[in-house]
Design an enzyme around this catalytic site. Structure first.
Site, PDB file in Angstrom:
ATOM      1  N   ASP A  97      27.088  35.017  -3.622  1.00  0.00           N
ATOM      2  CA  ASP A  97      28.540  35.342  -3.196  1.00  0.00           C
ATOM      3  C   ASP A  97      29.088  35.971  -2.550  1.00  0.00           C
ATOM      4  OD1 ASP A  97      28.726  36.672  -5.914  1.00  0.00           O
ATOM      5  OD2 ASP A  97      29.702  34.834  -6.660  1.00  0.00           O
ATOM      6  N   GLU A 119      19.983  32.294  -4.782  1.00  0.00           N
ATOM      7  CA  GLU A 119      20.939  32.066  -6.361  1.00  0.00           C
ATOM      8  C   GLU A 119      22.070  30.869  -5.536  1.00  0.00           C
ATOM      9  OE1 GLU A 119      22.765  34.439  -9.121  1.00  0.00           O
ATOM     10  OE2 GLU A 119      24.781  34.390  -7.408  1.00  0.00           O
ATOM     11  N   GLU A 133      34.650  35.139  -3.680  1.00  0.00           N
ATOM     12  CA  GLU A 133      33.235  34.633  -4.293  1.00  0.00           C
ATOM     13  C   GLU A 133      33.211  32.992  -3.843  1.00  0.00           C
ATOM     14  OE1 GLU A 133      34.247  38.596  -5.493  1.00  0.00           O
ATOM     15  OE2 GLU A 133      34.238  36.783  -6.152  1.00  0.00           O
ATOM     16  N   HIS A 213      35.200  43.260 -13.889  1.00  0.00           N
ATOM     17  CA  HIS A 213      36.265  43.227 -12.864  1.00  0.00           C
ATOM     18  C   HIS A 213      36.699  42.515 -12.261  1.00  0.00           C
ATOM     19  CE1 HIS A 213      32.664  42.077 -11.781  1.00  0.00           C
ATOM     20  NE2 HIS A 213      32.280  41.506 -10.337  1.00  0.00           N
ATOM     21  N   ARG A 215      38.400  40.420  -9.734  1.00  0.00           N
ATOM     22  CA  ARG A 215      40.426  39.816  -9.502  1.00  0.00           C
ATOM     23  C   ARG A 215      41.352  39.661  -9.676  1.00  0.00           C
ATOM     24  NH1 ARG A 215      36.737  40.779  -5.032  1.00  0.00           N
ATOM     25  NH2 ARG A 215      37.681  42.597  -3.451  1.00  0.00           N
ATOM     26  N   HIS A 245      35.273  49.823 -14.969  1.00  0.00           N
ATOM     27  CA  HIS A 245      35.290  49.716 -13.052  1.00  0.00           C
ATOM     28  C   HIS A 245      36.282  50.581 -12.363  1.00  0.00           C
ATOM     29  CE1 HIS A 245      35.044  48.071  -9.171  1.00  0.00           C
ATOM     30  NE2 HIS A 245      33.954  47.364  -9.589  1.00  0.00           N
TER      31      HIS A 245
END
Length: 373
Positions: A97, A119, A133, A213, A215, A245
């Site tokens: 993604d 995937e 993603e 991490h 967003r 991160h």
């Protein structure tokens, strides 16, 4: 001879594509295999390339300071055009993604090259979560010619979207292949990071590993997570290890709230082998990472997912992960429950991993061998 180009740009993609590259390279009489990295991430990507001994044939080296999604997408599209003209691949393999995968799929379509999506079919059906993603994965799915879905749920998602059943293959997830390969390598491997972790861990305390991490958790989400971790750390029987991160929007709240906590160790991001070793030493893992949701059950580690939804519902259904969102009280309650209820912990730790048995790469290559081009 079938010409295969494997394209990726981030550490998670590199981990999950490494077993596939190795499997293709086992058949040099049937496949010519080249690797192209965009270096959407640079340092973290290079660490995985080194560990799995992957040497890219093409390196677009696109990472820039303060890089935005618009520029990255354009750079991948432009950079791959010359790669396609030079190599003329039969198949381009992309993973998951990422922006690299989405843009590489589009570039392949423009060059009339078949796209194989590893995937494939994961969905939250919320285009803002995870961002970007979810849309990257959906766009890649619309373009792809062959879809390698990790589970039957992922396959069903694709069929509902109008993808032909004959182009979808359920193969498990290559991350389990990578994890098993890494564990074998770790039997004769130790570096400064692993030695440092061994010195850090206290044998009398149960280790809680934390990663975060996403967003969508920036702002209040991370503040709530940090509050929960601060409360958990007040127990004398736990030790929290948090590889933080590098994103400033992640680092600031974590160091502001947790920087002085006695039972919390904020450390630099770990290379893949050290992180696999740390997961193996953990008692519980708290994460918003997709890959960890897949890996940890194979190590017998219960996972609490600090997201409000997940594109990996198989793990939730299997009980190997529990969604706790970013609610301070829920994170605290679920963590305390696992720490206090030994029977529940044992049940969660021994559940079947729905993402396969480590043979996904071999299944993918076998399907390409027999696929009617």
């Amino acid at each position: 001879m079938i010409k295969v180009l494997v394209v990726f740009g981030t550490r998670p993609e590199a981990i999950k594509m490494a077993p596939l590259i190795r499997e293709f390279n086992r058949f040099p009489e049937e496949f010519e295999t080249r690797v192209c990295v965009t270096a959407q991430h640079r340092e973290m990507l290079d660490q995985v390339l080194s560990f799995f001994e992957i040497i890219p044939f093409y390196d677009l080296d696109l990472m820039k300071p303060n890089q935005n999604l618009n520029q990255l997408t354009a750079d991948v599209l432009i950079g791959l055009r010359s790669v396609f003209l030079d190599y003329l691949p039969d198949y381009v393999f992309v993973h998951g993604d990422t922006t690299t995968s989405m843009a590489a799929s589009l570039a392949s379509f423009y060059s009339e090259v078949k796209v194989c999506h590893v995937e494939a079919g994961l969905r939250t059906f919320n285009k803002r979560s995870p961002f970007p993603e979810e849309i990257n994965r959906q766009i890649t799915g619309r373009i792809a010619d062959i879809h390698f879905a990790p589970t039957e749920i992922s396959k069903a998602n694709l069929i509902r979207e109008g993808i032909k059943d004959s182009t979808i293959f359920t193969v498990g997830n290559t991350v389990i292949d990578a994890l098993m390969w890494a564990n074998v390598k770790l039997e004769n491997y130790e570096d400064d990071e692993i030695r440092g972790l061994k010195e850090l861990l206290v044998s009398t305390k149960r280790v809680i590993v934390v990663t975060g991490h996403r967003r969508e958790n920036f702002g209040d989400g991370f503040l709530n997570i940090c509050k929960a971790l601060s409360l958990i750390s007040q127990r004398d029987d736990v030790q929290i290890i948090y590889p933080v991160h590098l994103n400033p929007q992640v680092q600031k709240p974590i160091y502001d709230i947790l920087g002085d906590s006695a039972n919390i160790h904020l450390i630099s991001p770990l290379k893949y082998p050290a992180f696999v070793w740390l997961m193996s030493q953990s008692y519980i893992i708290l994460t918003d990472s997709g890959g960890v949701q897949e890996e940890a059950p194979s190590l017998g580690k219960p996972v609490l997912v600090m997201r409000n939804n997940t594109e990996r519902p198989e793990a939730v259904a299997a009980g190997t992960v529990v969604l706790v969102g970013t609610n301070t009280d829920v994170i605290l309650l679920e963590t305390e429950t696992l720490l206090n209820d030994e029977d529940l912990y044992k049940r969660r730790a021994t559940l079947h991993n729905p993402y396969g048995n480590g043979h996904s790469a071999a299944l993918i290559v076998s399907k390409i061998k027999s696929y009617d081009r």
